[in-house]
Design a protein around this motif. Sequence first.
Motif, PDB file in Angstrom:
ATOM      1  N   ALA A 285       0.821  -1.209   0.000  1.00 50.68           N
ATOM      2  CA  ALA A 285       0.000   0.000   0.000  1.00 50.68           C
ATOM      3  C   ALA A 285       0.860   1.266   0.000  1.00 50.68           C
ATOM      4  O   ALA A 285       0.549   2.237  -0.700  1.00 50.68           O
ATOM      5  N   ASP A 286       1.959   1.238   0.773  1.00 49.05           N
ATOM      6  CA  ASP A 286       2.781   2.442   0.916  1.00 49.05           C
ATOM      7  C   ASP A 286       3.767   2.617  -0.229  1.00 49.05           C
ATOM      8  O   ASP A 286       4.027   3.751  -0.669  1.00 49.05           O
ATOM      9  N   PHE A 287       4.324   1.494  -0.733  1.00 49.62           N
ATOM     10  CA  PHE A 287       5.388   1.570  -1.737  1.00 49.62           C
ATOM     11  C   PHE A 287       5.161   0.512  -2.816  1.00 49.62           C
ATOM     12  O   PHE A 287       5.917  -0.467  -2.914  1.00 49.62           O
ATOM     13  N   PRO A 288       4.125   0.671  -3.630  1.00 50.95           N
ATOM     14  CA  PRO A 288       3.801  -0.347  -4.634  1.00 50.95           C
ATOM     15  C   PRO A 288       4.937  -0.608  -5.617  1.00 50.95           C
ATOM     16  O   PRO A 288       5.102  -1.742  -6.086  1.00 50.95           O
ATOM     17  N   GLN A 289       5.741   0.410  -5.937  1.00 53.46           N
ATOM     18  CA  GLN A 289       6.833   0.228  -6.893  1.00 53.46           C
ATOM     19  C   GLN A 289       7.907  -0.717  -6.343  1.00 53.46           C
ATOM     20  O   GLN A 289       8.611  -1.383  -7.103  1.00 53.46           O
ATOM     21  N   LEU A 290       8.004  -0.813  -5.019  1.00 50.02           N
ATOM     22  CA  LEU A 290       9.040  -1.607  -4.379  1.00 50.02           C
ATOM     23  C   LEU A 290       8.538  -2.981  -3.931  1.00 50.02           C
ATOM     24  O   LEU A 290       9.336  -3.858  -3.604  1.00 50.02           O
ATOM     25  N   ALA A 291       7.228  -3.164  -3.910  1.00 49.77           N
ATOM     26  CA  ALA A 291       6.635  -4.333  -3.257  1.00 49.77           C
ATOM     27  C   ALA A 291       7.113  -5.663  -3.851  1.00 49.77           C
ATOM     28  O   ALA A 291       7.413  -6.607  -3.106  1.00 49.77           O
ATOM     29  N   ASP A 292       7.215  -5.770  -5.185  1.00 47.20           N
ATOM     30  CA  ASP A 292       7.614  -7.049  -5.788  1.00 47.20           C
ATOM     31  C   ASP A 292       9.056  -7.409  -5.429  1.00 47.20           C
ATOM     32  O   ASP A 292       9.357  -8.583  -5.139  1.00 47.20           O
ATOM     33  N   ASP A 293       9.956  -6.423  -5.462  1.00 49.67           N
ATOM     34  CA  ASP A 293      11.356  -6.698  -5.100  1.00 49.67           C
ATOM     35  C   ASP A 293      11.463  -7.116  -3.639  1.00 49.67           C
ATOM     36  O   ASP A 293      12.233  -8.032  -3.294  1.00 49.67           O
TER      37      ASP A 293
END
Length: 609
Positions: A285-293
């Motif tokens: 929720a807070d950092f979707p761009q980082l979530a997969d990594d």
Amino acid sequence: MNDERHDPFREARVRAVADTGLGAGGDPVFDRIAGLVRNLLGVPVALVSLLDTHRQFFPGAAGLAEPWATRRQTPLSHALCQQVAVAQGPLVITDARADERCEANPAVAEMGIAGYAGMPLTDTDGTVLGALCAIDHEPREWTEAELSLLSDMAVACSDSLRLRITSRHAEAARVSAAAVSGQAYAASQRSELLLTASVLLAGARTVTQIVAAIAQLRSPAFAPSHVGMVLLDAEQRLEVFGADRLSDDITSRWVSFPTSAPVPAALAFRTGQLIASGDPASIRADFPQLADDVAALGWQAIAAAPVPGIRGPLGALTFSWDHSLHLDAAQKSVMVTVAGYVGQALQRVIHLEEQNTAARTLQQALLTRLPDTGQLRLAARYLPAHHGDLIGGDWYDAITLPGDRLALVIGDVSGHNLTAAAAMSELRSMLRGFLIDRLDTPSAMLERLDHANHALGADTIATVLLAYLDRQDDGSHLLHWSNAGHPFPSVVTTGGEVAALPGTDPLLGARHRRPRTTHHYRLPPGATLLMHTDGLVETRDGVIDDGFARLHQFLGGHRDTAPAALADQLVEYADTRIREDDVALIIAATAPADGLTDRPAAAHCTGTA
């Protein structure tokens, strides 16, 4: 001075000190803290001092002389730390013997106190219970870094005092033994972690060492799966450090990123606030761009704390856990404190690098560009010692003079700092002026230099070797030299023979106006002359004659090497050991001549008036 009547916190302090359960006897935890302060600050005495109704006592002490080491206490009349308690802040004194705040205190004379720095020790209410003290028997200008480290150690010491008070209060109130034990253990672990961080980072001198230090921060109270760091680079991007322990795919994509990036480290950098997401749902929720990594790395909680600097944030520390974790206030406090320690270490690294850059620039400015002599091939090198300011008193020089003469100089002023470099610069400039001013023998030149050294009030102690090379019609060169206490020069012939050219007079500054000697030697075609400072042959535990023997063996094995390549190989040779001294060297090689017999001529000496 007894400040008892002006101490409004006295009653609260006495109660809190009693609650620690400590007395006039050594405690292992506080003795260890005192020992760390003594070692890290390089002071003869360090104390953990607490105040009660009628005395100060020392549960922690290192370096204390008798009878105080046995008594572990003094009357309040001797307590400098009482001023810390009354003022509710640090007490820093350069020379207690001349400071009106304490010159009348009997402890100044009886305990040999000159330099004094005391940082307050507090309980959870902020009441000052005493001080963590560093004492020097000589006047001392305390540096900002020393006071900052002492303050950090006082925080760790205060945490241990609070732990003792908390434990005793909990026992008295009959609270749950398990709860008290857990809180006490967590507080102890936090205190130990911060103390460890302070010690590890105090010794860091590079960014790499800082990254290695923070990677070692592990305890049950603070157990992230990974700790990394980002720092603002010259392009105003955040460069990633400590990612080498991650997968290549992740590392390649996160080399650096803009400060505006929607990631915790960049957000902490921009806002100056600790940023945390305690579970996978919060991360997405807070950092979707980082979530997969983050998910690919198996992390389920992440956080970032800004690293403060004098002129603004320097970067951020990043923390990751392989389980969900919603940080409590104590855990957040540890992270922010560690980030503060890292900021202090980085400021020190920046300062050291600025000093080293300035030193390298100054040293290069003082080193001569070698002239083009045609018949002689020249090479020279300078190496700083493996410690100090990367600058010192060693120098070389080469000057072309009228009559196809070349003057070579090698010298060494004691020291590895800016003071030595300044003294060296004065001698170097004077000798250059003398050489240009008139033609005279090497011994006469060194006599003039020694006289000027005394007459101008410098009285610098130095060794100097001055040599002239005069080309002869047969391709050889006549070498004339005078040696003021310097290591002998060495000659390598084309046949591989290596010889030291003996003959030396007292060093400069040792004996005023003593006559000196000029020596002479024919340097055959194809020969190599090496002049160097003692750092090339001296070792801490070795005999200098053994150093010369090893050097001559090395030179004999490199007799056909061109001067520039030989100079580089001598640099590698010097770097095979830890050097306590600088190294300067200059090489002159005569041109080979076909058909000329390469026979060394015997050296002979003549005196000069």
